[in-house]
Motif scaffolding. Sequence first.
Motif, PDB file in Angstrom:
ATOM      1  N   LYS A  69       0.565  -1.355  -0.144  1.00  0.00           N
ATOM      2  CA  LYS A  69      -0.431   0.296   0.370  1.00  0.00           C
ATOM      3  C   LYS A  69       0.586   0.877  -0.134  1.00  0.00           C
ATOM      4  N   GLY A  70       1.810   1.458  -1.248  1.00  0.00           N
ATOM      5  CA  GLY A  70       2.407   2.834  -1.454  1.00  0.00           C
ATOM      6  C   GLY A  70       1.151   4.216  -1.361  1.00  0.00           C
ATOM      7  N   GLY A  71       2.419   5.404  -1.640  1.00  0.00           N
ATOM      8  CA  GLY A  71       2.047   6.445  -1.336  1.00  0.00           C
ATOM      9  C   GLY A  71       2.120   7.569  -0.248  1.00  0.00           C
ATOM     10  N   ALA A  72       1.751   8.411  -0.737  1.00  0.00           N
ATOM     11  CA  ALA A  72       2.286   9.555   0.125  1.00  0.00           C
ATOM     12  C   ALA A  72       3.042   9.439   1.262  1.00  0.00           C
ATOM     13  N   SER A  73       4.140   8.628   1.141  1.00  0.00           N
ATOM     14  CA  SER A  73       5.406   9.130   1.219  1.00  0.00           C
ATOM     15  C   SER A  73       4.919   8.118   2.585  1.00  0.00           C
ATOM     16  N   TYR A 157      18.615  13.476  -6.929  1.00  0.00           N
ATOM     17  CA  TYR A 157      18.644  12.008  -6.691  1.00  0.00           C
ATOM     18  C   TYR A 157      17.373  11.678  -6.220  1.00  0.00           C
ATOM     19  N   ALA A 158      17.389  11.057  -5.637  1.00  0.00           N
ATOM     20  CA  ALA A 158      15.486   9.838  -6.401  1.00  0.00           C
ATOM     21  C   ALA A 158      15.700   9.670  -4.183  1.00  0.00           C
ATOM     22  N   SER A 159      14.439   9.621  -3.840  1.00  0.00           N
ATOM     23  CA  SER A 159      14.248   9.249  -3.346  1.00  0.00           C
ATOM     24  C   SER A 159      12.854   8.336  -2.758  1.00  0.00           C
ATOM     25  N   SER A 160      12.121   7.700  -2.060  1.00  0.00           N
ATOM     26  CA  SER A 160      11.182   6.254  -2.361  1.00  0.00           C
ATOM     27  C   SER A 160      10.219   7.074  -1.718  1.00  0.00           C
ATOM     28  N   GLY A 161      10.170   9.502  -1.008  1.00  0.00           N
ATOM     29  CA  GLY A 161       9.332   9.774  -1.585  1.00  0.00           C
ATOM     30  C   GLY A 161      10.423  10.942  -0.400  1.00  0.00           C
ATOM     31  N   ASN A 162       8.738  11.939  -0.300  1.00  0.00           N
ATOM     32  CA  ASN A 162       9.145  12.793   0.733  1.00  0.00           C
ATOM     33  C   ASN A 162       9.398  12.775   2.264  1.00  0.00           C
ATOM     34  N   GLY A 163      10.212  12.906   2.766  1.00  0.00           N
ATOM     35  CA  GLY A 163      10.634  12.663   4.509  1.00  0.00           C
ATOM     36  C   GLY A 163      11.490  11.094   4.781  1.00  0.00           C
ATOM     37  N   SER A 164      11.377  10.428   3.639  1.00  0.00           N
ATOM     38  CA  SER A 164      12.412   8.703   3.771  1.00  0.00           C
ATOM     39  C   SER A 164      13.937   9.341   4.116  1.00  0.00           C
ATOM     40  N   ILE A 165      14.200   8.371   4.546  1.00  0.00           N
ATOM     41  CA  ILE A 165      15.275   8.421   5.427  1.00  0.00           C
ATOM     42  C   ILE A 165      16.542   8.701   3.432  1.00  0.00           C
ATOM     43  N   ALA A 182      18.746  18.643  -6.497  1.00  0.00           N
ATOM     44  CA  ALA A 182      17.207  18.875  -6.671  1.00  0.00           C
ATOM     45  C   ALA A 182      17.324  17.026  -6.148  1.00  0.00           C
ATOM     46  N   HIS A 183      15.759  17.014  -5.471  1.00  0.00           N
ATOM     47  CA  HIS A 183      15.185  15.689  -4.874  1.00  0.00           C
ATOM     48  C   HIS A 183      13.788  15.511  -5.837  1.00  0.00           C
ATOM     49  N   ILE A 184      14.152  14.407  -6.139  1.00  0.00           N
ATOM     50  CA  ILE A 184      13.447  14.040  -6.562  1.00  0.00           C
ATOM     51  C   ILE A 184      12.287  12.642  -5.899  1.00  0.00           C
ATOM     52  N   PRO A 185      11.040  12.850  -5.516  1.00  0.00           N
ATOM     53  CA  PRO A 185      10.812  11.932  -4.466  1.00  0.00           C
ATOM     54  C   PRO A 185       9.818  10.873  -5.314  1.00  0.00           C
ATOM     55  N   TYR A 186       9.822   9.276  -5.517  1.00  0.00           N
ATOM     56  CA  TYR A 186       9.121   8.747  -5.479  1.00  0.00           C
ATOM     57  C   TYR A 186       7.920   8.077  -4.756  1.00  0.00           C
TER      58      TYR A 186
END
Length: 325
Positions: A69-73, A157-165, A182-186
């Motif tokens: 259930k991914g999404g919304a960090s 740089y990519a991440s698994s979402g805003n606020g992730s480690i 720049a931060h690119i959230p996924y």
Amino acid sequence: MKMNAFIKTLAALSLGTLALSGLAQETYPNRPITLVVPTSPGGTTDFTARLISESLSKALGQPVVVENKGGASGNIGGQAVATAKPDGYTLLVAYSGYQVGNPHLFKKAPWDPIKDFTPVAFLTKAPQVVVATPSLPVSDLKELTAYAKANPGKLNYASSGNGSIQHIAGELLKQITGTRMAHIPYKGAGPAVQDLMAGQVDLIITTPASVVGQIKGDKLKALGVTSQTRLSALPNVPTTSEQGIKNFNLDSWFALYAPAGTPPDVVKKLNTEINKILARPEIQKKAEDSGTFVEQMTPAQLASFTKKEYDYWGNVIKNASITAE
């Protein structure tokens, strides 16, 4: 005599009810259990859930289903478990960046990591690895820093979402090295890594389990690991400290939580069976081969650990001025 017979009948009924109640508790679980993963498939949270799911199913005699259930960090999956019936059938495989980071990042987080969850069992922990797309003309962190300074604002740089480690790690790396990226959230590490391999993003700082296969297959370049020592899964990749980048030692962790109010006997049973699974050499090797490490805790130890981590990451996030909104 009739009154005595009536009293005896009531007593027998009461004993029978208690026996049935005890039997109902003893039969947990009597239907499938869902492990909610608050990320997309392919990341370390998903790996950790699947590391234990099959063995836990055999131990409990019921199907253990992994549901992403991914999404919304991570807030969608977290809220789904926080509001679920506290009966031990809906559990959260939590990722530390979400579990103890989100409450400090979102002004109105939909759940509280301390009040809304019952700690069940610690599962795994992992350092981070700094990974680049193959086309990026750098081979280590010193070269990355030089390239980023020569090309300010060009890298992302990519991440698994805003606020992730991953997000927090990227911001810390920028601060430590004095660079701009720049931060690119996924919506999870899986999609982020796919775009990294495709060259759509330049970097990601993530747990080894998400990328170790791609690194060994030369589809991605590992620039450094954030642990104190090198990883057995990536023995040729130097640590950040070896490369002169101090104070950049970061660990992610993954643990199992139930909704607040879950019966203690259910929590104890789950903790006991999971710790037995984590003690198996084949499970430990599978984790280590992916760059993660199993660790066992009692529910009380996990509760104390969660509060400590909640306070620690709150300070990190505040000092780095990181927000998710």
